[in-house]
Design a protein around this motif. Sequence first.
Motif, mmCIF file in Angstrom:
data_model
loop_
_atom_site.group_PDB
_atom_site.id
_atom_site.type_symbol
_atom_site.label_atom_id
_atom_site.label_comp_id
_atom_site.label_asym_id
_atom_site.label_seq_id
_atom_site.Cartn_x
_atom_site.Cartn_y
_atom_site.Cartn_z
ATOM 1 N N VAL A 212 8.844 -3.894 -11.152
ATOM 2 C CA VAL A 212 8.972 -3.666 -9.520
ATOM 3 C C VAL A 212 7.744 -3.387 -8.959
ATOM 4 O O VAL A 212 7.374 -3.911 -7.885
ATOM 5 C CB VAL A 212 9.779 -2.188 -9.592
ATOM 6 C CG1 VAL A 212 10.019 -1.719 -8.231
ATOM 7 C CG2 VAL A 212 11.245 -2.345 -10.329
ATOM 8 N N LEU A 213 6.666 -2.723 -9.713
ATOM 9 C CA LEU A 213 5.523 -2.504 -9.100
ATOM 10 C C LEU A 213 4.629 -3.758 -8.660
ATOM 11 O O LEU A 213 4.105 -4.236 -7.543
ATOM 12 C CB LEU A 213 4.478 -1.947 -9.947
ATOM 13 C CG LEU A 213 2.997 -1.546 -9.105
ATOM 14 C CD1 LEU A 213 3.052 -0.703 -7.965
ATOM 15 C CD2 LEU A 213 2.188 -0.623 -10.581
ATOM 16 N N GLY A 214 4.833 -4.811 -9.600
ATOM 17 C CA GLY A 214 4.231 -6.093 -9.496
ATOM 18 C C GLY A 214 4.725 -6.925 -8.554
ATOM 19 O O GLY A 214 4.216 -7.683 -7.660
ATOM 20 N N MET A 215 6.126 -6.728 -8.100
ATOM 21 C CA MET A 215 6.848 -7.572 -7.028
ATOM 22 C C MET A 215 6.442 -7.103 -5.820
ATOM 23 O O MET A 215 6.222 -7.560 -4.766
ATOM 24 C CB MET A 215 8.226 -7.545 -7.223
ATOM 25 C CG MET A 215 9.002 -8.292 -6.129
ATOM 26 S SD MET A 215 10.699 -8.356 -6.375
ATOM 27 C CE MET A 215 11.336 -6.576 -6.529
ATOM 28 N N ILE A 216 6.402 -5.506 -5.680
ATOM 29 C CA ILE A 216 5.973 -4.865 -4.602
ATOM 30 C C ILE A 216 4.794 -5.241 -4.083
ATOM 31 O O ILE A 216 4.223 -5.369 -2.981
ATOM 32 C CB ILE A 216 6.056 -3.326 -4.709
ATOM 33 C CG1 ILE A 216 7.701 -2.956 -4.711
ATOM 34 C CG2 ILE A 216 5.718 -2.515 -3.585
ATOM 35 C CD1 ILE A 216 7.742 -1.537 -5.342
ATOM 36 N N LEU A 217 3.609 -5.359 -5.093
ATOM 37 C CA LEU A 217 2.122 -5.468 -4.822
ATOM 38 C C LEU A 217 2.141 -6.880 -4.205
ATOM 39 O O LEU A 217 1.413 -7.254 -3.311
ATOM 40 C CB LEU A 217 1.388 -5.480 -6.069
ATOM 41 C CG LEU A 217 1.076 -3.843 -6.602
ATOM 42 C CD1 LEU A 217 0.338 -3.979 -7.714
ATOM 43 C CD2 LEU A 217 0.241 -3.051 -5.393
ATOM 44 N N ALA A 218 2.951 -7.736 -4.916
ATOM 45 C CA ALA A 218 2.549 -9.318 -4.207
ATOM 46 C C ALA A 218 3.274 -9.363 -2.858
ATOM 47 O O ALA A 218 2.497 -10.150 -2.110
ATOM 48 C CB ALA A 218 3.758 -9.968 -5.121
ATOM 49 N N VAL A 219 4.258 -8.713 -2.594
ATOM 50 C CA VAL A 219 4.892 -8.652 -1.108
ATOM 51 C C VAL A 219 3.889 -8.081 -0.083
ATOM 52 O O VAL A 219 3.625 -8.367 0.875
ATOM 53 C CB VAL A 219 6.275 -7.848 -1.205
ATOM 54 C CG1 VAL A 219 6.848 -7.742 0.409
ATOM 55 C CG2 VAL A 219 7.358 -8.737 -1.932
ATOM 56 N N ILE A 220 3.320 -6.752 -0.671
ATOM 57 C CA ILE A 220 2.151 -6.330 0.217
ATOM 58 C C ILE A 220 1.095 -6.876 0.515
ATOM 59 O O ILE A 220 0.576 -7.468 1.739
ATOM 60 C CB ILE A 220 1.592 -4.902 -0.360
ATOM 61 C CG1 ILE A 220 2.949 -3.973 -0.498
ATOM 62 C CG2 ILE A 220 0.420 -4.513 0.306
ATOM 63 C CD1 ILE A 220 2.498 -2.536 -1.165
ATOM 64 N N GLY A 221 0.698 -7.881 -0.670
ATOM 65 C CA GLY A 221 -0.605 -8.732 -0.506
ATOM 66 C C GLY A 221 -0.177 -9.877 0.239
ATOM 67 O O GLY A 221 -1.061 -10.450 1.182
ATOM 68 N N ALA A 222 1.091 -10.259 0.639
ATOM 69 C CA ALA A 222 1.347 -11.429 1.325
ATOM 70 C C ALA A 222 1.906 -11.254 2.740
ATOM 71 O O ALA A 222 2.335 -12.021 3.337
ATOM 72 C CB ALA A 222 2.610 -12.209 0.653
ATOM 73 N N ALA A 223 2.123 -9.849 3.162
ATOM 74 C CA ALA A 223 2.422 -9.282 4.364
ATOM 75 C C ALA A 223 1.500 -10.006 5.661
ATOM 76 O O ALA A 223 2.247 -10.611 6.473
ATOM 77 C CB ALA A 223 2.568 -7.822 4.480
ATOM 78 N N PHE A 224 0.321 -9.817 5.657
ATOM 79 C CA PHE A 224 -0.544 -10.374 6.624
ATOM 80 C C PHE A 224 -0.679 -11.780 6.735
ATOM 81 O O PHE A 224 -0.365 -12.287 7.883
ATOM 82 C CB PHE A 224 -2.003 -9.919 6.396
ATOM 83 C CG PHE A 224 -2.821 -10.597 7.283
ATOM 84 C CD1 PHE A 224 -2.960 -10.036 8.856
ATOM 85 C CD2 PHE A 224 -3.729 -11.514 7.168
ATOM 86 C CE1 PHE A 224 -3.707 -10.794 9.787
ATOM 87 C CE2 PHE A 224 -4.738 -12.050 8.084
ATOM 88 C CZ PHE A 224 -4.610 -11.452 9.484
ATOM 89 N N PRO A 225 -0.625 -12.502 5.462
ATOM 90 C CA PRO A 225 -0.562 -14.003 5.802
ATOM 91 C C PRO A 225 0.774 -14.625 6.234
ATOM 92 O O PRO A 225 0.862 -15.457 7.171
ATOM 93 C CB PRO A 225 -0.599 -14.568 4.301
ATOM 94 C CG PRO A 225 -1.412 -13.535 3.473
ATOM 95 C CD PRO A 225 -1.077 -12.085 4.260
ATOM 96 N N ALA A 226 1.799 -13.901 6.030
ATOM 97 C CA ALA A 226 3.146 -14.017 6.458
ATOM 98 C C ALA A 226 3.292 -13.893 7.821
ATOM 99 O O ALA A 226 3.908 -14.772 8.753
ATOM 100 C CB ALA A 226 4.412 -13.425 5.644
ATOM 101 N N TRP A 227 2.670 -12.891 8.392
ATOM 102 C CA TRP A 227 2.709 -12.441 9.631
ATOM 103 C C TRP A 227 1.739 -13.588 10.592
ATOM 104 O O TRP A 227 2.251 -14.072 11.637
ATOM 105 C CB TRP A 227 2.118 -11.267 9.927
ATOM 106 C CG TRP A 227 1.799 -10.867 11.606
ATOM 107 C CD1 TRP A 227 2.792 -10.259 12.268
ATOM 108 C CD2 TRP A 227 0.705 -10.921 12.236
ATOM 109 N NE1 TRP A 227 2.301 -10.235 13.665
ATOM 110 C CE2 TRP A 227 1.133 -10.517 13.467
ATOM 111 C CE3 TRP A 227 -0.553 -11.320 11.888
ATOM 112 C CZ2 TRP A 227 0.062 -10.490 14.671
ATOM 113 C CZ3 TRP A 227 -1.559 -11.587 13.014
ATOM 114 C CH2 TRP A 227 -1.239 -11.027 14.059
ATOM 115 N N ARG A 228 0.687 -13.949 9.868
ATOM 116 C CA ARG A 228 -0.065 -14.817 10.453
ATOM 117 C C ARG A 228 0.629 -16.285 10.676
ATOM 118 O O ARG A 228 0.630 -17.179 11.583
ATOM 119 C CB ARG A 228 -1.466 -15.123 9.733
ATOM 120 C CG ARG A 228 -2.418 -16.007 10.456
ATOM 121 C CD ARG A 228 -3.593 -15.951 9.624
ATOM 122 N NE ARG A 228 -4.752 -16.918 10.282
ATOM 123 C CZ ARG A 228 -4.970 -17.974 9.754
ATOM 124 N NH1 ARG A 228 -4.397 -18.557 8.978
ATOM 125 N NH2 ARG A 228 -5.916 -18.815 10.474
#
Length: 228
Positions: A198-214
């Motif tokens: 679960v932690l790995g998936m959450i960290l991946a989503v957090i890391g992709a949040a700004f690129p996704a917004w951009r």
Amino acid sequence: MVQHDQGQIEQQIELPFVESVRISFQSLMIRFWRSIITTAGITLGIAFLVSVWTNSEIGEAMKSSGRTDQIASFEDEESTGGISIKDRWLILMSLIVCVVGIANSMLMAVTERFREIGTMKCLGALDRFVVRLFLLESGFQGLAGAIVGALIGCIGSILLNLKDFGLDVFFYFPFFPAVGDDGAVRYGVLLIILGGCVLGMILAVIGAAFPAWRAAKLPPAEAMRTEV
């Protein structure tokens, strides 16, 4: 004119979530080797976390079993809950590196896919749809990397403890959560593996949040004109 455009946007038909999952998975398959490299960062970070945590749980289980004659001195004056402060910092740093690596990889993916994103937006894709695609892609990578990393960390910890405790590791292996004789809560290896995934998936989503917004904020015409 603005109100008319807003009305047209509100009337657009949004693709179902299942279709978003299919498109994201297909995109990962097209960039399979790039995805593997990105996933490797999460794999290593979660493997280290699960290994240290599992090693602590096994040590505490062996200590509670009364086989103190075979137990090496693993306690530290600075340790809390069986994991030393040094190990906690190392785990934290490795997870931060994972997030930064994913963010960098996803930003590169956005740059390489300017035309693809522009085409989707010209065809009517909304900003939230583009964000959803990138977050799903990173979530898949994070979950896959975390599962592999959790298994590697658990197996590695078991092999290391076999050297110290022998086959007693399997007899006293802490599969499930329990309360020790001292009243301390033991999480159990199965819960540790689940938490790592679960932690790995959450960290991946957090890391992709700004690129996704951009990616979602790219003007369609500008994205289509970009040379990549």
